[in-house]
Design a protein around this motif. Structure first.
Motif, PDB file in Angstrom:
ATOM      1  N   ARG A 103       0.837  -1.112   0.035  1.00 42.33           N
ATOM      2  CA  ARG A 103       0.030  -0.072   0.032  1.00 42.33           C
ATOM      3  C   ARG A 103       1.085   1.261   0.144  1.00 42.33           C
ATOM      4  N   HIS A 104       0.757   1.930  -1.173  1.00 41.88           N
ATOM      5  CA  HIS A 104       1.595   3.077  -1.311  1.00 41.88           C
ATOM      6  C   HIS A 104       0.979   4.331  -0.600  1.00 41.88           C
ATOM      7  N   THR A 105       1.264   4.493   0.692  1.00 44.99           N
ATOM      8  CA  THR A 105       0.490   5.676   1.129  1.00 44.99           C
ATOM      9  C   THR A 105       0.994   6.050   2.594  1.00 44.99           C
ATOM     10  N   ALA A 106       0.806   7.137   3.018  1.00 48.27           N
ATOM     11  CA  ALA A 106       1.125   7.661   4.332  1.00 48.27           C
ATOM     12  C   ALA A 106       0.230   7.605   5.405  1.00 48.27           C
ATOM     13  N   ASP A 107      -0.422   6.296   5.718  1.00 44.47           N
ATOM     14  CA  ASP A 107      -1.817   6.221   6.241  1.00 44.47           C
ATOM     15  C   ASP A 107      -1.156   6.341   7.869  1.00 44.47           C
ATOM     16  N   PHE A 108      -0.892   7.439   8.283  1.00 45.22           N
ATOM     17  CA  PHE A 108      -0.509   7.505   9.901  1.00 45.22           C
ATOM     18  C   PHE A 108      -0.766   8.968  10.418  1.00 45.22           C
ATOM     19  N   SER A 109      -1.144   9.116  11.610  1.00 43.85           N
ATOM     20  CA  SER A 109      -1.261  10.373  12.246  1.00 43.85           C
ATOM     21  C   SER A 109      -0.558  10.240  13.784  1.00 43.85           C
ATOM     22  N   VAL A 110      -0.276  11.531  14.187  1.00 40.50           N
ATOM     23  CA  VAL A 110       0.357  11.424  15.458  1.00 40.50           C
ATOM     24  C   VAL A 110      -0.308  12.365  16.486  1.00 40.50           C
ATOM     25  N   PHE A 111      -0.575  11.820  17.764  1.00 39.92           N
ATOM     26  CA  PHE A 111      -1.249  12.455  18.905  1.00 39.92           C
ATOM     27  C   PHE A 111      -0.394  12.218  20.131  1.00 39.92           C
ATOM     28  N   ARG A 112      -0.864  13.069  21.164  1.00 41.74           N
ATOM     29  CA  ARG A 112      -0.409  12.897  22.441  1.00 41.74           C
ATOM     30  C   ARG A 112      -1.201  12.770  23.606  1.00 41.74           C
ATOM     31  N   VAL A 113      -1.070  12.062  24.384  1.00 42.58           N
ATOM     32  CA  VAL A 113      -1.963  11.932  25.465  1.00 42.58           C
ATOM     33  C   VAL A 113      -1.563  12.718  26.746  1.00 42.58           C
ATOM     34  N   TYR A 114      -2.402  13.379  27.504  1.00 44.13           N
ATOM     35  CA  TYR A 114      -2.094  14.310  28.627  1.00 44.13           C
ATOM     36  C   TYR A 114      -2.833  13.780  29.839  1.00 44.13           C
ATOM     37  N   ALA A 115      -2.432  13.730  31.058  1.00 40.31           N
ATOM     38  CA  ALA A 115      -2.965  13.699  32.087  1.00 40.31           C
ATOM     39  C   ALA A 115      -2.594  14.657  33.411  1.00 40.31           C
ATOM     40  N   ASP A 116      -3.160  14.635  34.409  1.00 42.00           N
ATOM     41  CA  ASP A 116      -3.096  15.652  35.300  1.00 42.00           C
ATOM     42  C   ASP A 116      -1.775  15.602  35.953  1.00 42.00           C
ATOM     43  N   ALA A 117      -1.369  16.285  37.120  1.00 47.70           N
ATOM     44  CA  ALA A 117       0.052  15.983  37.659  1.00 47.70           C
ATOM     45  C   ALA A 117       0.433  14.859  38.303  1.00 47.70           C
ATOM     46  N   ASN A 118      -0.842  14.160  38.719  1.00 46.73           N
ATOM     47  CA  ASN A 118      -0.489  12.777  39.359  1.00 46.73           C
ATOM     48  C   ASN A 118      -0.483  11.758  38.422  1.00 46.73           C
ATOM     49  N   GLY A 119      -0.573  11.983  37.092  1.00 47.54           N
ATOM     50  CA  GLY A 119      -0.752  10.987  35.981  1.00 47.54           C
ATOM     51  C   GLY A 119      -2.161  10.499  35.937  1.00 47.54           C
ATOM     52  N   ASN A 120      -3.051  10.951  36.247  1.00 48.46           N
ATOM     53  CA  ASN A 120      -4.647  10.402  36.235  1.00 48.46           C
ATOM     54  C   ASN A 120      -5.433  11.258  35.031  1.00 48.46           C
ATOM     55  N   PRO A 121      -6.133  10.617  34.491  1.00 47.34           N
ATOM     56  CA  PRO A 121      -6.988  10.773  33.622  1.00 47.34           C
ATOM     57  C   PRO A 121      -7.597  12.324  33.917  1.00 47.34           C
ATOM     58  N   SER A 126      -6.573  20.541  30.317  1.00 43.21           N
ATOM     59  CA  SER A 126      -6.426  21.812  30.915  1.00 43.21           C
ATOM     60  C   SER A 126      -5.044  22.181  30.644  1.00 43.21           C
ATOM     61  N   PRO A 127      -4.558  23.346  30.129  1.00 43.55           N
ATOM     62  CA  PRO A 127      -3.223  23.826  30.129  1.00 43.55           C
ATOM     63  C   PRO A 127      -2.199  23.458  31.029  1.00 43.55           C
ATOM     64  N   ASN A 128      -2.648  23.146  32.080  1.00 46.77           N
ATOM     65  CA  ASN A 128      -1.599  22.706  33.308  1.00 46.77           C
ATOM     66  C   ASN A 128      -1.535  21.059  33.201  1.00 46.77           C
ATOM     67  N   ASN A 129      -2.103  20.559  32.231  1.00 51.43           N
ATOM     68  CA  ASN A 129      -2.068  19.077  32.319  1.00 51.43           C
ATOM     69  C   ASN A 129      -0.687  18.593  31.722  1.00 51.43           C
ATOM     70  N   VAL A 130      -0.018  17.488  31.901  1.00 51.24           N
ATOM     71  CA  VAL A 130       1.458  17.064  31.432  1.00 51.24           C
ATOM     72  C   VAL A 130       1.268  15.790  30.642  1.00 51.24           C
ATOM     73  N   PRO A 131       2.287  15.587  29.890  1.00 47.05           N
ATOM     74  CA  PRO A 131       1.970  14.248  28.910  1.00 47.05           C
ATOM     75  C   PRO A 131       1.998  13.118  29.960  1.00 47.05           C
ATOM     76  N   MET A 132       1.118  12.216  29.517  1.00 45.97           N
ATOM     77  CA  MET A 132       0.926  11.018  30.211  1.00 45.97           C
ATOM     78  C   MET A 132       2.179  10.089  30.052  1.00 45.97           C
ATOM     79  N   LYS A 133       2.584   9.303  31.076  1.00 44.45           N
ATOM     80  CA  LYS A 133       3.709   8.256  30.986  1.00 44.45           C
ATOM     81  C   LYS A 133       3.145   6.955  31.156  1.00 44.45           C
ATOM     82  N   PRO A 134       2.990   6.278  29.873  1.00 46.29           N
ATOM     83  CA  PRO A 134       2.352   5.158  29.850  1.00 46.29           C
ATOM     84  C   PRO A 134       3.492   3.980  30.546  1.00 46.29           C
TER      85      PRO A 134
END
Length: 316
Positions: free
Chosen positions: A216-234, A238-246
């Motif tokens: 398949r000659h395509t670029a079938d992808f997209s990139v997102f980032r998941v954010y969580a609160d300061a304690n890592g919870n959903p 909020s602009p104060n959220n931080v990148p979630m650490k899986p």
């Protein structure tokens, strides 16, 4: 004789490409013969694929937007998914003036990432078999309504027992035509932001017709980032959220692959009809699908008329 030899050569050329049949829940991996999988080239143990107490592959494969699969690729909450899976969100974040769907988009820093309203990413916490629990409450003398009432009651009880007062989402499903029952405990993260997408001409090239085709000659992808609160919870956006650490992120290898390397697919398929009877297949091919195609074409022709006339309508 020459024709027979050519036919045999043609058939043998596909021998090394043979794929074994099978679709399994992650907990079922221990039911399989680990020795045989090892011989075929699998380098992961069952515990590395699915574990409740330790990080494993299950922690890196997530459900995206309720219907797609994505994979965590960094400890900073970055994920990859298909372009067609992010398509709706990319369109919703676009305007005729800033048309990310048509032109593509790349955030050069985290502050430039675009919050995708209404988008969530679901992580599997654990799953378990409750077949015996439910079957012990059923018998062959029950009516269909009685059976359904008991099963529904058990579903609700299982959900209550495992949700931890709403911390987790719990889903109970029957498998193999109602012969087995499993429950799934999930954690849902609702602050998800668009990081990057190629232009639609690349990401959607070939359309759904080419989806799951190879090559398949395509670029079938997209990139997102998941954010969580300061304690890592959903948490809600909020602009104060931080990148979630899986718990686990897929390592990236630049070594490439070679013929005969082991391959498998892990994800969240919407449904499977692999156990459908021949009569069911005949019904779908000759009755259901033709009617669905005809109805879909009528609807899409109407939508295309207005989408072609106005870019804002097309994006919405």
């Amino acid at each position: 004789m020459k024709r027979i030899f050519l036919l045999l050569t043609f058939m043998l050329s596909f021998v090394q490409l043979r794929a074994d049949e099978g679709m399994w829940l992650m907990t079922m991996i221990k039911r399989l013969n680990g020795v045989d999988l090892k011989k075929q080239g699998l380098k992961l143990t069952p515990e590395e694929i699915y574990s409740v107490n330790n990080s494993s592959l299950k922690d890196a494969i997530v459900q995206f937007g309720g219907g797609c699969t994505a994979e965590m690729v960094s400890k900073e909450g970055l994920l990859f998914t298909n372009h067609h899976c992010g398509y709706g969100q990319i369109a919703a974040l676009s305007t005729p003036e800033k048309d990310h769907l048509t032109n593509g988009f790349w955030a050069m820093k985290k502050s430039e990432e675009l919050p995708a309203k209404g988008l969530s990413v679901r992580f599997l916490v654990r799953m378990d078999d409750v077949t015996k629990r439910i079957n012990d409450k059923l018998n062959n003398n029950m009516s269909a309504d009685q059976r359904k009432e008991i099963i529904d009651a058990e579903y609700k009880a299982i959900q209550t027992e495992n949700s931890e007062n709403g911390k987790y989402s719990v889903v109970v499903r029957d498998f193999f035509n109602g012969n087995e029952f499993y429950y799934f405990v999930y954690q849902d993260f609702k602050d998800v932001r668009l990081v990057g997408t190629p232009p639609n001409a690349l990401g959607k090239f070939g359309g759904d017709t080419d989806n799951w085709e190879w090559p398949r000659h395509t670029a079938d992808f997209s990139v997102f980032r998941v954010y969580a609160d300061a304690n890592g919870n959903p948490a809600e956006y909020s602009p104060n959220n931080v990148p979630m650490k899986p718990k686990h992120a897929l390592p990236i290898s630049l070594k490439g692959y070679k013929p005969g390397d082991f391959a498998m697919i892990v994800g969240f398929p919407g449904r499977t009809n692999r156990y459908l009877t021949s009569f069911g297949i005949e019904q779908m091919v000759n009755k259901d699908y033709p009617a669905w195609v005809e109805a879909s074409k009528l609807a899409m022709d109407v939508m295309k008329k207005y989408m072609d006339a106005d870019q804002a309508t097309k994006l919405n």
